[in-house]
Design a protein around this motif. Sequence first.
Motif, PDB file in Angstrom:
ATOM      1  N   GLN A  35       1.367  16.515 -16.659  1.00 52.61           N
ATOM      2  CA  GLN A  35       2.259  17.020 -17.707  1.00 52.61           C
ATOM      3  C   GLN A  35       3.348  17.910 -17.091  1.00 52.61           C
ATOM      4  OE1 GLN A  35       0.317  19.484 -20.608  1.00 52.61           O
ATOM      5  NE2 GLN A  35       2.080  19.491 -21.974  1.00 52.61           N
ATOM      6  N   THR A  36       2.934  18.781 -16.154  1.00 50.63           N
ATOM      7  CA  THR A  36       3.930  19.650 -15.498  1.00 50.63           C
ATOM      8  C   THR A  36       4.910  18.799 -14.705  1.00 50.63           C
ATOM      9  OG1 THR A  36       2.158  21.277 -15.272  1.00 50.63           O
ATOM     10  CG2 THR A  36       4.182  21.723 -14.094  1.00 50.63           C
ATOM     11  N   THR A  45      -0.267  19.501 -12.767  1.00 48.30           N
ATOM     12  CA  THR A  45      -0.801  18.413 -13.599  1.00 48.30           C
ATOM     13  C   THR A  45       0.296  17.398 -13.898  1.00 48.30           C
ATOM     14  OG1 THR A  45      -0.196  19.644 -15.559  1.00 48.30           O
ATOM     15  CG2 THR A  45      -2.434  19.959 -14.737  1.00 48.30           C
ATOM     16  N   CYS A  86       8.123  25.136 -18.417  1.00 41.98           N
ATOM     17  CA  CYS A  86       8.464  25.245 -19.848  1.00 41.98           C
ATOM     18  C   CYS A  86       9.821  25.917 -20.043  1.00 41.98           C
ATOM     19  CB  CYS A  86       7.424  26.085 -20.595  1.00 41.98           C
ATOM     20  SG  CYS A  86       5.879  25.232 -20.855  1.00 41.98           S
ATOM     21  N   GLU A 101       5.197  33.983 -18.800  1.00 41.41           N
ATOM     22  CA  GLU A 101       4.476  33.308 -19.886  1.00 41.41           C
ATOM     23  C   GLU A 101       5.150  33.623 -21.231  1.00 41.41           C
ATOM     24  OE1 GLU A 101       1.627  31.413 -19.821  1.00 41.41           O
ATOM     25  OE2 GLU A 101       1.174  31.603 -17.678  1.00 41.41           O
ATOM     26  N   TYR A 154       3.355  25.947 -14.780  1.00 37.24           N
ATOM     27  CA  TYR A 154       3.541  25.356 -16.105  1.00 37.24           C
ATOM     28  C   TYR A 154       4.523  26.187 -16.924  1.00 37.24           C
ATOM     29  CZ  TYR A 154       2.522  23.394 -20.680  1.00 37.24           C
ATOM     30  OH  TYR A 154       2.641  22.803 -21.909  1.00 37.24           O
TER      31      TYR A 154
END
Length: 928
Positions: free
Chosen positions: A641-642, A639, A570, A528, A566
């Motif tokens: 978006q991912t 999701t 990123c 993260e 996610y």
Amino acid sequence: LGWEIMGDPIQLKEEGNKHFQAGDIDKAIECYTKAIKVCQDKKVLAVIYRNRSACYLKKENYVNAASDATKAIDVDAKDIKALYRRCQALEKLGKLDMAFKDVQRCATLEPKNKAFLETLRRLGAEIQSKLKTTFSTDSRVQNMFDILFDEESEKDKKEKFTQFYAGAERIFQNNGVTLLLNMIETGKPEMILAAVRTLSGMCTGHKARAMAIIQMVGVDKMCSIMAVDNEEIALAACNLFQCINDSLTGGDTREYGKEADLVMDPSKDLKTILLSLLEMVASKKVSGHGRDQALNLLSKNVPRKEKKEMDHSKSLFTIDHGLKKILKVCGQVPELPDQLPLTENTQLIASVLLNKLYDDLKCDPERNNFRDICDEYIKSKIDPKDMDKTIHAINCISGLLQGPFDVGNALVGRQGIMEMMVALCGSEREVDQMVAVEALIHASSKMSRASFIITNGVSLLKDIYKKTKNEKIKIRALVGLCKLGSAGGDDYSLRQFAEGSTEKLAKQCRKWLCNPQIDTKTRKWAIEGLAYLTNDADVKDDFVDDEPAMQAMFELAKSRDKTILYAVACILVNCTNSYEKKEILPELVQLAKFSKQHVPEQHPKDKKDFVDKRVKRLLKAGVTSALVVMVKAENIILTDQTKEMLARVFLALSEDPRDRGTIVAQGGGKALIPLALEGTEAGKVKASHVIAKIAAISNPEIAFPGERVYEVIRPLVNLLHTDREGMQNYEALRGLTNLAGFSEKLRVKIVKEKALSEIENYMFEENEQIRLAATECMCNLVTCKEVQDRYLEDGNDKLKLLVLLCGEDDDKLQIAAAGALAMITAAQKKLCTKMTLVTSQWLEILQRLCLHSNVQVQHRGLVIVYNMLNSDNSDLAKKLIESELLEILSVVGRAEDNPKRQEAIDAARTCLVKAMDLGLIKPFASPS
């Protein structure tokens, strides 16, 4: 003698036992039968019946053996010997399901007895094969079983379900549901799986049957199957519920057999299922896997699919009856005793569900009600005297911040919550600190309502970071700092930390990531942190140079814990610079500097050569195989978006054609299809673009194995739309060309997907490369009957265009256009005549083809001439021979053999022979 006649039952029984042991079975039966007549004592009688049952088994008189054993069992239901004997007799009588129940009792009474367990396993397998053989004469049922027990993914199966529509009906009519319930009762995972999958098949697309099965199996039973601690079974049961739901709501619109009784109202069943799923969400009896699937089913079926639909009553009902239960899941603290069983993913799935429910609301009063329920739940848990309850409440807020952020944000801003979090950061217990720091991180956002976080967040987290000796807390505090510090995105000049500290923080994160001594949950936080820090180009470069760190991240991305997807996405998007880039216009920069405005600057390491190097490093470290696993994740966590981010990464990786082979070898082709079919518009287009790049230069059977290759066509056709970029149009055409050259089945599929008119339009394109690609594609499609029919139709310029393209000044274009014309005139003789009517230039173009210096063009031109001579139109043949073509044919045909031009020479000679056959020219002397 008198004594002999009356007889003593005990004495007779002993005598019978002696005969039995000596192997004199008939004598034994005689003694036992006498004993039964005179015995008064119920318990002794039961033993004698049991013994006689054993004799009958030896004599293979199974009916009597079963009935004697039953008499013994009637006296004592736990008589294990009698139960086992009856089981053996019933098996021989072919009553497998009854035999099975008996041995199941035995195994329950003596769980360690090997003989019982072995019989249980064997009978279970026999029931399964009996199910198969009962129906094996029926190919439809066989078909159904083949599909069900195949190792394919659920998605591939769905497509084949139509085939076993008939099979399902046969099983249903032949008491199959009872047999399937017996299989479930075995408690053997493979049996349960087989039975549940068969039930799914029977419910698919048939409302009446689905409702009957709900009655026969019962919603509670289905829930209890889904609640077991076995991932595969939980997933299969979830699939069963989904099939039932689709059948009852008409969500399954495929054409099956004649639908039975349509007047039934399924709303009662649907409500029962919804309430039962909500019960499962917060029940201690449900395993983590079961809870995940219950939450997944709610996510998939409660909120509206389209905002256009008016009815959102299911969401309102779920909020009223289940919101607190979902919040309870979010609040669980696995480190504390007495919590609900969870998997690594459960709490994130719950957050996603909360977000979808909140998103489905239509007006402020509904949203306020949602917020009030959350508020009330959290207030009820905060208790300064009970730390465990309090951190449950704080964790609950974390769950909301990861779901409907506005709701979580509002709650953080409430009186006393922030102070509580700060106080917990200073607690003695590690778990209190962890929960509080994680909540702080989730609340740390540029949109944060708590001005406290904006003003004090950094100093608070720095303080924790410096003071704590505990690595777990240190990492979490660091992530908060990264998150609050990453406001500038990849803008080089907006750095909140002092220069260099970002790299230090990132180095620390990489060290944690590679340390196997640290628990997975904590290593996840290191990822993260890097997700925020890799906005910085120096950090990106350091990261891809650190092979162990990349490997460690890929391993975590492949693990069962999907909450990390996610963050990994990123990092990959950041390292490959595949995010949306804002165009910076130089004149605006001057203007901004003049007016002392801030200008975003690009870091030198974000320039192309650096990015390319990073892409190569990632590929070498095996990024593709990690992406392939990530795409397969349960769709609620993955999701849209991912998905879009993963598609962006794939696009960056496939830039260099030399790397596409690596992507294919590691399974990338297959993984791209789901990304191209569902998700955001941008994500689907980008994934389709990668598919086009791969399809253009690889063997489609290897890149997209099996039936998958047919799924590739729709994404490619979607890239042909005129609103897509030229590069996308071009590469889609290249991909389709390669596929069309591969098999008739693929050509037919391309036609079915309505690609022809798009391809024809691009043959008119100004851009030469696109025009060439479209013509080459058409050349590979003309062997298809439907394509030929389009050229035969009147009232369009398709044939004219093809002829005119043969006259363009570009060898490749001429090869493609003349190739298409040669094939299509060979297949359809009528087109030979039509070709001469569509344009007056046809003869001139044809002559130029036949004189072309490029032998491939010339050969194609000569084949067209041959087709015209062979087209049964004598006037046309005469016209050709009376033109200058005869001279051209003679010159080419009389040339010396020459391996480099042999194709053309042979074609010309064939034309001359044809002309002689037609009597248009006289035989000529062979060349001297």
